[in-house]
Design a protein around this motif. Sequence first.
Motif, PDB file in Angstrom:
ATOM      1  N   THR A  45       9.282  -7.275   2.432  1.00  0.00           N
ATOM      2  CA  THR A  45       8.976  -5.638   1.878  1.00  0.00           C
ATOM      3  C   THR A  45       7.033  -6.207   1.398  1.00  0.00           C
ATOM      4  O   THR A  45       6.643  -5.034   1.245  1.00  0.00           O
ATOM      5  N   GLY A  46       6.433  -7.421   1.950  1.00  0.00           N
ATOM      6  CA  GLY A  46       5.775  -7.701   1.960  1.00  0.00           C
ATOM      7  C   GLY A  46       4.388  -6.517   2.449  1.00  0.00           C
ATOM      8  O   GLY A  46       2.935  -7.079   2.320  1.00  0.00           O
ATOM      9  N   VAL A  86       2.655 -11.421   5.756  1.00  0.00           N
ATOM     10  CA  VAL A  86       1.859 -11.310   4.560  1.00  0.00           C
ATOM     11  C   VAL A  86       3.112 -13.265   4.013  1.00  0.00           C
ATOM     12  O   VAL A  86       1.912 -13.980   3.735  1.00  0.00           O
ATOM     13  N   GLU A  87       3.619 -13.077   4.486  1.00  0.00           N
ATOM     14  CA  GLU A  87       4.614 -14.411   3.581  1.00  0.00           C
ATOM     15  C   GLU A  87       4.727 -14.947   3.984  1.00  0.00           C
ATOM     16  O   GLU A  87       5.101 -16.828   2.829  1.00  0.00           O
ATOM     17  N   ALA A  90       0.311 -17.931   2.753  1.00  0.00           N
ATOM     18  CA  ALA A  90       0.484 -19.346   2.025  1.00  0.00           C
ATOM     19  C   ALA A  90       1.235 -20.331   2.157  1.00  0.00           C
ATOM     20  O   ALA A  90       2.394 -20.059   3.136  1.00  0.00           O
ATOM     21  N   LEU A  96      -2.372 -21.378  -2.455  1.00  0.00           N
ATOM     22  CA  LEU A  96      -2.240 -20.079  -1.794  1.00  0.00           C
ATOM     23  C   LEU A  96      -3.807 -20.280  -0.197  1.00  0.00           C
ATOM     24  O   LEU A  96      -4.417 -21.311  -0.107  1.00  0.00           O
ATOM     25  N   GLN A 100      -6.139 -15.465   1.208  1.00  0.00           N
ATOM     26  CA  GLN A 100      -5.503 -14.962  -0.366  1.00  0.00           C
ATOM     27  C   GLN A 100      -6.334 -15.879  -1.433  1.00  0.00           C
ATOM     28  O   GLN A 100      -6.631 -15.037  -2.413  1.00  0.00           O
ATOM     29  N   GLN A 101      -6.975 -17.014  -1.499  1.00  0.00           N
ATOM     30  CA  GLN A 101      -7.879 -17.357  -3.121  1.00  0.00           C
ATOM     31  C   GLN A 101      -9.612 -17.111  -2.657  1.00  0.00           C
ATOM     32  O   GLN A 101      -9.275 -16.311  -3.758  1.00  0.00           O
ATOM     33  N   PHE A 103      -9.204 -13.928  -1.672  1.00  0.00           N
ATOM     34  CA  PHE A 103      -9.181 -12.441  -2.136  1.00  0.00           C
ATOM     35  C   PHE A 103      -9.409 -12.090  -3.475  1.00  0.00           C
ATOM     36  O   PHE A 103      -9.560 -11.696  -4.733  1.00  0.00           O
ATOM     37  N   TRP A 104      -8.656 -13.700  -4.413  1.00  0.00           N
ATOM     38  CA  TRP A 104      -8.495 -13.681  -5.785  1.00  0.00           C
ATOM     39  C   TRP A 104      -9.773 -13.682  -6.604  1.00  0.00           C
ATOM     40  O   TRP A 104     -10.435 -12.934  -7.204  1.00  0.00           O
ATOM     41  N   ASP A 105      -9.901 -14.625  -5.747  1.00  0.00           N
ATOM     42  CA  ASP A 105     -11.987 -15.272  -5.934  1.00  0.00           C
ATOM     43  C   ASP A 105     -12.835 -13.981  -6.881  1.00  0.00           C
ATOM     44  O   ASP A 105     -13.689 -13.652  -7.442  1.00  0.00           O
ATOM     45  N   GLY A 112      -3.668  -2.820  -4.272  1.00  0.00           N
ATOM     46  CA  GLY A 112      -2.982  -4.545  -3.606  1.00  0.00           C
ATOM     47  C   GLY A 112      -1.620  -3.683  -2.398  1.00  0.00           C
ATOM     48  O   GLY A 112      -1.543  -4.465  -1.624  1.00  0.00           O
ATOM     49  N   THR A 115      -3.416  -4.964   0.873  1.00  0.00           N
ATOM     50  CA  THR A 115      -4.389  -5.999   0.690  1.00  0.00           C
ATOM     51  C   THR A 115      -3.265  -6.543   1.739  1.00  0.00           C
ATOM     52  O   THR A 115      -4.075  -7.210   2.979  1.00  0.00           O
ATOM     53  N   LEU A 119      -5.129  -8.956   5.312  1.00  0.00           N
ATOM     54  CA  LEU A 119      -5.129 -10.704   5.044  1.00  0.00           C
ATOM     55  C   LEU A 119      -4.721 -11.136   6.135  1.00  0.00           C
ATOM     56  O   LEU A 119      -5.429 -11.749   6.864  1.00  0.00           O
TER      57      LEU A 119
END
Lengths: 171, 793
Positions: A45-46, A86-87, A90, A96, A100-101, A103-105, A112, A115, A119
Amino acid sequence: MSAEVGAGSAQRRAIRVTVNGVVYERVVEPRLLLSDFLRHELGLTGTHVGCEHGVCGACTVLVNGEPARSCLMLAVQADGLAIETVESLAPDEERLHPLQQAFWDRHGLQCGFCTPGLLMLLKSFLAENPSPSEEEVREAISGNLCRCTGYQNIVAAALEAARLLREPVAG
Amino acid sequence: MPTRMLGEPVKRREDPRLLTGHGRYVDDIDLPGMLHAAVLRSPYAHAQIERIDASTARALEGVVAVFTYDDLGPARQRMPLLIPNPALTHPYTRYALARDEVNHVGEGVALVVAESRYVAEDALEAIRVEYQELPPVVDIERAVEPGAWLVHEELGTNVAAHYVGVVGDPERAFAQAAHVFRERLVIERSAAMPIETRGIVAAWDPYREVLRVWDSTQGPIVIRNALAALFGLAPHQVEVIAPDVGGGFGCKIMFYPEEVLIPYAALVLGRPVKWTEDRIEHFIATNHERLQIHDAEIAVDAEGRILGVRDIFLHDAGAYTPYGIIVPQITACQLPGPYKVPNYHVEFRAVYSNTVPVSPYRGAGRPHACFVMERLIDRVADELGLDRAEVRRRNFVQPDEFPYDVGLVFQDGAPTRYDSGDYPAMLARVLEMVDYERFVREEQPRLRAEGRYVGIGLACYVEGTGIGPYEGAHVRIEPTGHVYVATGMPQQGQAHKTILAQVAAEELQVPIERIVVIEGDTAHFGFGSGTYASRSAVVAGSAVALAARRVREQALELAARELEVDPADLVVEDGRIFVRGAPERGLSYWEAAQLANPLRYAYGTEASELLSKPRPWNGPALPPGRQPALEATEYYSPPHATWASGALACILEVDPGTGMIRFHRLCVVHDCGRVINPMVVEGQIHGGIAQGIGGAFYERIVYDENGQPVNASFMDFLIPTAVEVPPIEIAHLETPSPLNPLGVKGVGEAGAIPVPALVASAIDDALRPLGVRVTRMPLGPSELLELIARSTE
Ligand code: FES
Ligand code: FES
């Protein structure tokens, strides 16, 4: 290798799709969208669905490495192909992917929902263009709608990810 | 040293799940035996339902049930009027499924529940409905004329509400003014358009006798209350959960028909039922906003000081008024903006039309208000030959004039009273950022000489945020080393799990990693109203601060007893409570939590050795007045809204040949009081501005004269993409709010408010040689070309 299955389900077809490296064999209705197949048949479901008419890009996955809108493809069209969602991004539970890293930073996401599509799109874009300009990033993601971020931090995250991917941290 | 958590750009704690595809949005939920629903919607804007024949649909393989109005049992009553108002003399709400009349394209007529969504959609096509078409009301100006066709015959009028607000003596002000300028200003219909549509999953849990509803809502608690009342269940027998929600922007704060229908179907059928709105449905079944037509005038003295403003407008309410007149009321109250308007007459009529109902979309009446006021101010400057910044300066509410009363009652029933701000500093700062003087003196003349149309625009706004009634928070410290913070406010991307954890971490002085925030689940917190009106950080944030303070006191008291010192001699650092000057004499919060609970059976926690000690007092293990946990619930109820503000400047270039626009700069100075997390605040501003850009150039929902929506898809309704939104430069100004314990103000809607006004200002300036005046939004390239053609005729 698809085949018509059984008389009772004359319409259903057997398909064999590789998703995130795992081979799935399923019997599906020909009208089943690839997005629904991933989400509801495989439970991945990502991948999100924002419009089901090919405009928002939320459902973007990689099909044989190329970005594609899974709401515009039928599951049967994915027969024999390799899908990445997306799953798979990582490397493991602990780490990550640089995208992903970044996007987080860089606060590249709010709700989301858009997202995962971004990605996956950026994964393929940065593979082809490892040192994009800001303009090129904006152009590249212009087929993916985000209603939350105003894109600024997505662009920053993409540029940062490009850097990270070019110069992987040693060790 | 105390750890500072407020004001830090703490990375979002919600992100790892969302980034790895492990978010849980409503449509991701899959329950055993789950059925799927689809709604049959009216193809007509206005029609009488003569007959519905669902027999063929019911007989289709895989179809479990078809519901029409008659099948709805207790849900046959009208949907509630959520926010009444004395000016709303003719409210009208719908039924969960149309009873005998449909009033907009998209109104629900029947609900199909089937084994799969595909089958449910097949069945929609098998339902026969006979409609008798009625004349549609689409144009709100015509709708208020005598003899107009009526949306709701029985009301005898299309005017749902007529509101008049008067401050001072506008008649006299206008009579005595040196100048009066009039404008007719229009903001067109638009919609919030989150990328996730709405969705609901409902299931009856027979073992716990609980109706559980996952809902992509901004207000789970109010939905829970409504469903419990409707189905005659105890409040604890209905749990509404807003899981991850993919954006809301106002349109998900509502009580929609599907929020009744899906739970009802789940109850009746005894199986879980899911409904996920598709995008086309979202265009015709989820509320819209924005259309207002203003006739505004401003009275000024010879120096451009405002003597009075008069604004009379029509507000398109759509087919029903479930959310009352919140949107136009906010417009009316916020229209004066950061300026002193001593005499003010505002009047609106909220008008029914056979279109999707209207309720707040990010900005909620404020973009309209800001557009009107800023257009008037620009007009004054242009007419009097004054600098646009100077006219603003002359009229600002001054920093020493707070609290400042506008003189009207705001949306929450409290006075429209500005609590703090520094508008002159805000404008000065943005002018400096964009280098206004140099642009006006050197840059623009040079560009004009080159034949380029580059203009600078200004816009200032205020935003009433953090309104009541209240929100609450529950904070509990566990011996396991965790702090649980629960609130009733769900998020749709606003980082509550991060900012509320920051608040709790700062108040308690514990590492943020120890804090777990639970939100949007009525089983965890059952009082409150929801996430809207830029209020989470203010109202829930304050409640978290108050609850954390109480828990901290409890812990200090326990620790003081244990350490045999006065609580005043204790300090807390990094989750450890100790005697000032003697750090070795102390204990952790987790140990204190264990002390609070005189119960054995703890696993090997940090507190385990405490358990073996005999207790240092006689009498019951839990003395009177003590509770077996470090926990507290607190509510925060603001006296009135706290007022955020901002000033924007942009430089943009118009291509008069194509009508295309390119931004050179877009600068924002924003004041949301004390900033909890600057990264999150900037993200909110970016997103708001992007929606503002949508509202300025692209986003317009169009109905034809029959009430048919003509652009109900992402193909035709354009949302800005990454190439349309320019880089945004942001500076923060912090004038803390004196109203709440954190000094914060809201920021959620900020960015969306000023952009249409800003863009209009800049386009006027760019095209000054052509004498163009922008009076409606949005303004696409073709409309701009038309404006240019008209002005050069
Ligand atoms: S869901 Fe596929 S493009 Fe929008
Ligand atoms: S983060 Fe919400 S749509 Fe992009």
